[in-house]
Design an enzyme around this catalytic site. Sequence first.
Site, PDB file in Angstrom:
ATOM      1  N   ASN A   6       0.859  -1.186   0.000  1.00  0.00           N
ATOM      2  CA  ASN A   6       0.000   0.000   0.000  1.00  0.00           C
ATOM      3  C   ASN A   6       0.903   1.247   0.000  1.00  0.00           C
ATOM      4  OD1 ASN A   6      -1.324   2.305   1.170  1.00  0.00           O
ATOM      5  ND2 ASN A   6      -3.034   0.992   1.680  1.00  0.00           N
ATOM      6  N   HIS A   9       1.113   6.226   1.861  1.00  0.00           N
ATOM      7  CA  HIS A   9       1.885   7.169   2.672  1.00  0.00           C
ATOM      8  C   HIS A   9       3.050   7.826   1.937  1.00  0.00           C
ATOM      9  CE1 HIS A   9      -0.902   6.607   5.769  1.00  0.00           C
ATOM     10  NE2 HIS A   9      -0.678   5.307   5.827  1.00  0.00           N
ATOM     11  N   HIS A  42      -5.500   3.755  -1.594  1.00  0.00           N
ATOM     12  CA  HIS A  42      -6.831   4.081  -1.065  1.00  0.00           C
ATOM     13  C   HIS A  42      -7.203   5.504  -1.483  1.00  0.00           C
ATOM     14  CE1 HIS A  42      -9.513   4.148   2.844  1.00  0.00           C
ATOM     15  NE2 HIS A  42     -10.175   4.505   1.764  1.00  0.00           N
ATOM     16  N   ARG A  44      -9.342   8.024  -0.677  1.00  0.00           N
ATOM     17  CA  ARG A  44     -10.274   8.384   0.401  1.00  0.00           C
ATOM     18  C   ARG A  44     -11.206   9.487  -0.066  1.00  0.00           C
ATOM     19  NH1 ARG A  44      -8.831   6.579   5.721  1.00  0.00           N
ATOM     20  NH2 ARG A  44     -10.455   8.001   6.384  1.00  0.00           N
ATOM     21  N   ARG A  48      -7.112  12.848   1.249  1.00  0.00           N
ATOM     22  CA  ARG A  48      -6.023  13.367   2.094  1.00  0.00           C
ATOM     23  C   ARG A  48      -4.630  12.936   1.633  1.00  0.00           C
ATOM     24  NH1 ARG A  48      -6.810   9.859   7.584  1.00  0.00           N
ATOM     25  NH2 ARG A  48      -8.871  10.786   7.529  1.00  0.00           N
ATOM     26  N   GLU A  69      -8.360   0.485  -2.837  1.00  0.00           N
ATOM     27  CA  GLU A  69      -9.177   0.509  -1.616  1.00  0.00           C
ATOM     28  C   GLU A  69     -10.142   1.670  -1.705  1.00  0.00           C
ATOM     29  OE1 GLU A  69      -7.327   0.825   2.198  1.00  0.00           O
ATOM     30  OE2 GLU A  69      -5.908  -0.711   1.622  1.00  0.00           O
ATOM     31  N   THR A 100      -8.032   3.681   8.526  1.00  0.00           N
ATOM     32  CA  THR A 100      -9.204   2.803   8.615  1.00  0.00           C
ATOM     33  C   THR A 100      -9.241   2.161  10.009  1.00  0.00           C
ATOM     34  OG1 THR A 100      -8.804   2.334   6.293  1.00  0.00           O
ATOM     35  CG2 THR A 100     -10.430   0.960   7.402  1.00  0.00           C
ATOM     36  N   GLU A 152     -10.581  -9.618   3.233  1.00  0.00           N
ATOM     37  CA  GLU A 152      -9.327  -9.244   3.883  1.00  0.00           C
ATOM     38  C   GLU A 152      -9.637  -9.038   5.359  1.00  0.00           C
ATOM     39  OE1 GLU A 152      -7.050  -6.067   2.105  1.00  0.00           O
ATOM     40  OE2 GLU A 152      -6.066  -5.616   4.010  1.00  0.00           O
ATOM     41  N   HIS A 192      -3.354  -4.501   7.923  1.00  0.00           N
ATOM     42  CA  HIS A 192      -3.547  -3.308   8.755  1.00  0.00           C
ATOM     43  C   HIS A 192      -2.650  -3.364   9.983  1.00  0.00           C
ATOM     44  CE1 HIS A 192      -5.562   0.451   8.943  1.00  0.00           C
ATOM     45  NE2 HIS A 192      -5.505   0.373  10.245  1.00  0.00           N
TER      46      HIS A 192
END
Length: 238
Positions: A6, A9, A42, A44, A48, A69, A100, A152, A192
């Site tokens: 993922n 970030h 993701h 969102r 963000r 995602e 999340t 998941e 996660h």
Amino acid sequence: MKLGVNIDHIATLREARGTVYPDPVVGALLCEYAGCNSIVAHLREDRRHIKERDILFIKKAIKVPFNMEMSVNKDIVDFALNIKPEQSTLVPERRRELTTEGGIDLMNRNNYKKVEKAVESLKQGGIVVSLFIDPNKKQIEKAKKTGADLIEFNTGKYSEAKSVAGVKRELIKIKQAARFAKTLGFFVAAGHGLDYENVKDIAKIKEIEELNIGHSIICRSVFVGLVAAVEEMFGLVS
Ligand code: PXP
């Protein structure tokens, strides 16, 4: 074990200063070069970190499957239907959350209906659909009814558990849930909060076929570089 990285970030770092770098598209290509099995991002609702532009270019740039995602929000579902990632992972989204916070609660009728509708539209669009849920038998049974292709498990509680007994308890829940999900024919993923230490016990669960990991890999990459950070994680899970 498959590893999905993922890259959200990388975009978080970019957004911290409103620059055009570091580019998550370059990050996705480096993760692919390092051997990851899929790229996860993701989009969102509050945008963000990852933006539409990132999703668009990542999809065009990478050769491994792209796992987008997303919430069940209609605009996002329509966007996914347009971009056509290989996979969509439906997650709950709360605006103010840091990340999340839990799996989708499919026991809630309202959630269930929205998820069922999103699963149907995405599948009709040729996209494989995964549901991010807590490792709980009732949630798994409901997930099956939605027609989702895979699930998941949220490893957040396991990752955040503070005591040895707490970690053990959460690990047992994940193991039992993975076993049950397999009997229903699900492909089982998990993720996660997984890092270079706590991932080891999760990777030993044979029913889990894929791990999706972001924050710890991107953090490690600040010191060792992204390719090395992905390779190191691969060494722990495969
Ligand atoms: N899987 C899902 C469904 C997620 O929502 C996230 C966080 O975006 C991850 C995996 C990766 O979590 P982390 O960044 O804590 O590794």
